[in-house]
Design a protein around this motif. Sequence first.
Motif, short mmCIF file in Angstrom:
data_model
loop_
_atom_site.label_atom_id
_atom_site.label_comp_id
_atom_site.label_asym_id
_atom_site.label_seq_id
_atom_site.Cartn_x
_atom_site.Cartn_y
_atom_site.Cartn_z
N TYR A 142 0.80 -1.23 0.00
CA TYR A 142 0.00 0.00 0.00
C TYR A 142 0.83 1.28 0.00
CZ TYR A 142 -4.31 -2.59 0.48
OH TYR A 142 -5.36 -3.41 0.22
N PHE A 143 2.04 1.21 0.55
CA PHE A 143 2.81 2.46 0.68
C PHE A 143 3.90 2.64 -0.38
CE2 PHE A 143 1.69 1.81 5.35
CZ PHE A 143 0.66 2.72 5.32
N THR A 144 4.14 1.61 -1.23
CA THR A 144 5.19 1.76 -2.25
C THR A 144 4.66 1.29 -3.61
OG1 THR A 144 6.19 -0.48 -2.34
CG2 THR A 144 6.83 0.93 -0.49
N ASN A 145 5.49 1.55 -4.64
CA ASN A 145 5.14 1.03 -5.97
C ASN A 145 6.05 -0.16 -6.34
OD1 ASN A 145 7.53 2.35 -6.35
ND2 ASN A 145 6.93 3.46 -8.20
N ALA A 146 6.65 -0.82 -5.33
CA ALA A 146 7.55 -1.95 -5.61
C ALA A 146 6.82 -3.00 -6.45
CB ALA A 146 8.04 -2.58 -4.31
N SER A 147 7.51 -3.52 -7.46
CA SER A 147 6.85 -4.47 -8.36
C SER A 147 6.72 -5.84 -7.71
CB SER A 147 7.67 -4.63 -9.64
OG SER A 147 7.93 -3.37 -10.17
N LYS A 148 7.72 -6.21 -6.89
CA LYS A 148 7.69 -7.54 -6.29
C LYS A 148 7.97 -7.43 -4.79
CE LYS A 148 8.43 -12.16 -7.83
NZ LYS A 148 7.03 -12.38 -7.51
N ILE A 149 7.12 -8.09 -4.01
CA ILE A 149 7.25 -8.02 -2.55
C ILE A 149 7.21 -9.47 -2.06
CG2 ILE A 149 6.15 -7.19 -0.44
CD1 ILE A 149 4.64 -5.13 -2.43
N VAL A 150 8.30 -9.92 -1.42
CA VAL A 150 8.38 -11.33 -1.04
C VAL A 150 8.65 -11.44 0.46
CG1 VAL A 150 9.60 -13.53 -1.40
CG2 VAL A 150 9.26 -11.97 -3.33
N GLY A 151 7.93 -12.37 1.10
CA GLY A 151 8.20 -12.68 2.51
C GLY A 151 8.70 -14.10 2.61
N ILE A 152 9.76 -14.31 3.38
CA ILE A 152 10.21 -15.68 3.67
C ILE A 152 9.89 -15.93 5.13
CG2 ILE A 152 12.17 -17.27 3.81
CD1 ILE A 152 13.60 -15.69 1.74
N GLU A 153 9.19 -17.01 5.41
CA GLU A 153 8.81 -17.29 6.81
C GLU A 153 8.96 -18.79 7.07
OE1 GLU A 153 7.90 -15.62 9.78
OE2 GLU A 153 7.95 -17.71 10.41
N LEU A 154 9.62 -19.07 8.20
CA LEU A 154 9.90 -20.44 8.61
C LEU A 154 8.64 -21.15 9.10
CD1 LEU A 154 12.46 -22.19 9.10
CD2 LEU A 154 12.65 -21.13 11.35
N ASN A 155 7.77 -20.44 9.79
CA ASN A 155 6.63 -21.07 10.45
C ASN A 155 5.45 -21.24 9.49
OD1 ASN A 155 3.90 -20.71 12.03
ND2 ASN A 155 5.37 -21.56 13.47
N LYS A 156 4.99 -22.50 9.39
CA LYS A 156 3.94 -22.81 8.40
C LYS A 156 2.61 -22.13 8.74
CE LYS A 156 2.48 -26.92 5.84
NZ LYS A 156 1.03 -26.85 5.95
N GLU A 157 2.26 -22.13 10.03
CA GLU A 157 0.98 -21.49 10.42
C GLU A 157 0.96 -20.01 10.06
OE1 GLU A 157 -1.27 -22.89 14.17
OE2 GLU A 157 0.86 -23.02 14.68
N CYS A 158 2.10 -19.34 10.29
CA CYS A 158 2.18 -17.91 9.93
C CYS A 158 2.04 -17.74 8.41
CB CYS A 158 3.51 -17.31 10.38
SG CYS A 158 3.66 -17.12 12.15
#
Length: 309
Positions: A174-190
């Motif tokens: 919502y606050f940027t025009n970044a073309s790609k935003i990726v999250g890496i998360e270890l926890n499956k539930e999250c």
Amino acid sequence: MFVDIINAKSRLLDVFADLDDDELIAMEQWIGSKQYKKDLENKKSLIKSDEAITKIVDVIKGMVPFEAEMASEKIEYPIVGDAADCNKVNTRHVDEFLYDEEQVQELVKDGKLSRHYCIDCNSQNIKELTYISHSKSRLQLQYIYKVLLPKDLECKLILDVGSRFGGVLYGAYYFTNASKIVGIELNKECCEVQEKIISQFKMGKRIQVVNSDVLNKGDLVAKSDVCIINCLDFFVSTEEHKRLWYFFKEHLKKGSYVVLDRSIVDTLQPLDIFDEFADWLSVSKPMQLENEILFDVEELHQLYLYIVN
Ligand SMILES: C[S@@+](CC[C@H](N)C(=O)[O-])C[C@H]1O[C@@H](n2cnc3c(N)ncnc32)[C@H](O)[C@@H]1O
């Protein structure tokens, strides 16, 4: 409407009454300027984006426990650094992405949250609890994207290491025009929480979540233009923490931005490895200083922007 205007004027007068003559002249000049109109537009747009994020927050609150720690999570209380005195008894997790300061005060008032714990049961011998948050607050996210980072992030990749419920990702959306935003998360539930939100709010064109240990995703880290690393010390042992920093140093590309919520010195000195990293990052000045006017900057001094040398 008439009453509203009188109220607004009265609030402005309260502010003006605290200013000296020079400050008052500067204020009058600003209100008469084009810059004021631009600042007002920016503020309105920020409020609109924040309203969109608040809708996401309300949905997440219904998906996760009140304490915002998942059953499958193992919290590791740090044994070094500024949180080394935190333990199960004196510390309480209050997720700042889900609950802002005002809401926390309401929860305390309603008896749903306590600020104190008892040292010996049934006594009045009480101590204040330490509140920690595993997530960045919405205000911190606004500051990262609207003040610290460059305005134009088109064709850039923002990576959040340990994306948890995804607040950093939705902020980037919502606050940027970044073309790609990726999250890496270890926890499956999250990760499941993030996937549901991304799908429900139709953000899949720009946001992606990867359920993995970041240590297995060197290629992704190497591609990122902005890497956001919130303190991982409640989730990893001291040895794992060290390994993560050697890994970031090996993979993050020259010229990429790194956002931290502690200075690199305060992050690495407790781990006893700062000397090996002394020349790795340079401090960067905020890239959108003109937007500082939108924030109470005092509250946000604990956020740091670096460039990889
Ligand atoms: C402090 S939270 C950060 C949340 C979010 N990035 C923010 O700033 O609001 C850290 C998250 O990192 C995750 N994590 C810890 N070690 C990780 C690793 N090696 N790879 C991927 N995620 C990890 C944890 O499960 C936790 O959800």
